[in-house]
Write an enzyme that holds these catalytic residues in place. Structure first.
Site, PDB file in Angstrom:
ATOM      1  N   TRP A 127       0.864  -1.181   0.000  1.00  0.00           N
ATOM      2  CA  TRP A 127       0.000   0.000   0.000  1.00  0.00           C
ATOM      3  C   TRP A 127       0.900   1.230   0.000  1.00  0.00           C
ATOM      4  O   TRP A 127       1.807   1.321   0.831  1.00  0.00           O
ATOM      5  CB  TRP A 127      -0.865  -0.039   1.262  1.00  0.00           C
ATOM      6  CG  TRP A 127      -1.910   1.009   1.387  1.00  0.00           C
ATOM      7  CD1 TRP A 127      -2.752   1.463   0.411  1.00  0.00           C
ATOM      8  CD2 TRP A 127      -2.254   1.735   2.581  1.00  0.00           C
ATOM      9  NE1 TRP A 127      -3.599   2.413   0.930  1.00  0.00           N
ATOM     10  CE2 TRP A 127      -3.310   2.605   2.252  1.00  0.00           C
ATOM     11  CE3 TRP A 127      -1.776   1.734   3.886  1.00  0.00           C
ATOM     12  CZ2 TRP A 127      -3.897   3.458   3.179  1.00  0.00           C
ATOM     13  CZ3 TRP A 127      -2.354   2.575   4.819  1.00  0.00           C
ATOM     14  CH2 TRP A 127      -3.401   3.425   4.464  1.00  0.00           C
ATOM     15  N   ALA A 210      -5.866  -4.770   8.215  1.00  0.00           N
ATOM     16  CA  ALA A 210      -6.865  -3.752   7.830  1.00  0.00           C
ATOM     17  C   ALA A 210      -8.147  -4.379   7.297  1.00  0.00           C
ATOM     18  O   ALA A 210      -9.134  -3.659   7.111  1.00  0.00           O
ATOM     19  CB  ALA A 210      -6.265  -2.813   6.782  1.00  0.00           C
ATOM     20  N   LYS A 243     -13.089  -1.114   7.398  1.00  0.00           N
ATOM     21  CA  LYS A 243     -13.689  -1.962   6.354  1.00  0.00           C
ATOM     22  C   LYS A 243     -14.654  -2.973   6.958  1.00  0.00           C
ATOM     23  O   LYS A 243     -15.772  -3.136   6.460  1.00  0.00           O
ATOM     24  CB  LYS A 243     -12.607  -2.711   5.572  1.00  0.00           C
ATOM     25  CG  LYS A 243     -11.296  -1.992   5.439  1.00  0.00           C
ATOM     26  CD  LYS A 243     -11.310  -0.952   4.351  1.00  0.00           C
ATOM     27  CE  LYS A 243     -10.026  -0.134   4.413  1.00  0.00           C
ATOM     28  NZ  LYS A 243      -9.775   0.684   3.252  1.00  0.00           N
TER      29      LYS A 243
END
Ligand SMILES: Cc1ncc(COP(=O)(O)O)c(C=O)c1O
Length: 394
Positions: A127, A210, A243
């Site tokens: 990322w 995440a 998320k």
């Protein structure tokens, strides 16, 4: 004051939002930013989140400060979710953070305080914000092999070789599940091998979790963190609730430190609190309160797990449908790797030029590195998307 500054380059992902919004073409397809979207193309508020908000509205009695470490009940609830049976007791401490990104930043700050200038190994690719966050904390970053564009899988042997070459004490940043941007994941056996190298080279793991629950399941996606918690003396873990609870804008996450003993954990925690205090002072409360309320009530927790399973199933279903559509269109199994990937993302294998052509010629928005968000694709967009990719990639 500002005459010494050059304009910052646009964020490769966030800049797509504006371009997509301003594109007048009907049928445009947005696979850019990493948020879940349902069959109607909408990012819903989960019903359990709505219910938690209702309860919070009725029970909340003050808006006074929460303190730099956030709400201990939230931290304990998230610890239970992430570590489960592998919870290491008082060797583990946490602070609530503004999202997973906030957790990454305070943990990077903690590492920089503890061991200034230590190298952090990151997967190639990772990322993009990982690299910026680590660099901003003053930590040098080195890539290790990860994605194999030829197979769509992970170059496990090359990765392990690179880590064997790391200096003792180096930090290794690992995506706990659902690798962003590639979608390619390590198997349980691969994680065991990574854990062996971490032990034998005396490396320090920095896990970014995440997307817990978006890959194979809440328990399955916590495999690496729990393995490390059982077998390793120390690590840090950055957790995002953005998320899996769908509360992106509420900025909800947690930073965990695992130390060799409770006393060291308490010292590290005290420093983590200082880093939080000087960085943003205190985390916002609302998202943390939502998560705490959901996880404190067994029936709400069960319903939230069902909502999460539905989101996961939707993305996995899209992987199958997309691979099948590519099979029909190209008469090859070239895109079958999509079904082996997990999480919202996959790297499609397109070049930046092909990504630009997809946007210019077909109103298909993907990240320049070829990342697509499978949750952004509505059912009726699968065929046009596949046709566009086939036209551009030949
Ligand atoms: C790999 C990874 N880590 C961390 C984050 C941070 O998430 P947030 O700060 O929105 O909770 C993201 C968000 O896209 C991510 O993809």
């Amino acid at each position: 004051m500002f005459e010494t500054l050059a304009a910052a380059p646009p964020d490769p992902i966030l800049s797509l939002i504006g371009l997509f919004r301003d594109d007048p073409r009907p049928g445009k397809i947005d696979l850019g930013i990493g948020v879940y979207r349902d069959a109607a193309g909408h990012t819903p508020i989960l019903r359990t989140v709505r219910e938690a908000e209702r309860r919070l509205y009725e029970s909340e009695t003050t808006k006074t400060y929460v303190g730099p470490a956030g709400d201990p009940a939230f931290c304990a609830a998230v610890a239970g979710l992430v570590f489960g049976e592998a919870h290491p007791g008082d060797r583990l401490r946490a602070v609530q953070t503004p999202g997973g990104a906030g957790a990454l930043r305070v943990l990077a700050g903690l590492i920089a305080r503890s061991r200034p200038g230590v190298t952090v190994w990151v997967p190639d690719p990772t990322w993009v914000n990982h690299i910026s966050i680590l660099a901003d904390a003053g930590l040098p970053v080195r890539p290790h092999p990860y994605f194999d564009p030829a197979t769509g899988g992970v170059r496990v042997d090359a990765m392990l070789d690179a880590l064997r070459g790391a200096a003792p004490g180096d930090v290794v940043l690992l995506h706990g599940c659902c690798h962003n941007p590639t979608g390619a994941s390590l198997t349980a056996a691969d994680w065991d091998a990574v854990c062996d190298v971490i032990t034998s080279r005396n490396l320090f793991p920095f896990v970014d979790l995440a997307y817990q629950g978006f890959g194979d399941g809440l328990e399955e996606d916590a495999y690496a963190v729990r393995l490390f918690a059982r077998r390793l003396p120390e690590m840090v873990v950055a957790v995002s609730c953005s998320k899996n609870f769908g509360i992106y804008r509420e900025r909800t996450g947690a930073a965990f430190v695992l130390a060799t003993d409770a006393a060291r954990a308490a010292v590290a925690h005290s420093q983590l609190v200082v880093v939080a205090r000087i960085t943003y002072s205190m985390p916002p409360d609302h998202g943390g309160a939502i998560v705490r309320i959901i996880l404190a009530d067994p029936s709400l927790t069960a319903d939230w797990k069902a909502e999460l399973a539905a989101m996961r199933g939707y993305v996995v279903g899209h992987r199958e449908a997309l691979a099948e559509a590519f099979r029909r269109r190209t008469n090859t199994d070239r895109f079958d790797f999509l079904t082996t990937h997990r999480g919202m993302f996959s790297l499609l294998g397109t070049t930046p030029e092909q990504a630009a052509r997809l946007r210019a010629e077909h109103a298909v928005y993907i990240v320049a590195d070829g990342r697509i968000n499978l949750a952004g694709l509505r059912d009726d967009q699968i065929e046009p998307f596949v046709a566009a990719v086939a036209a551009v990639c030949g």
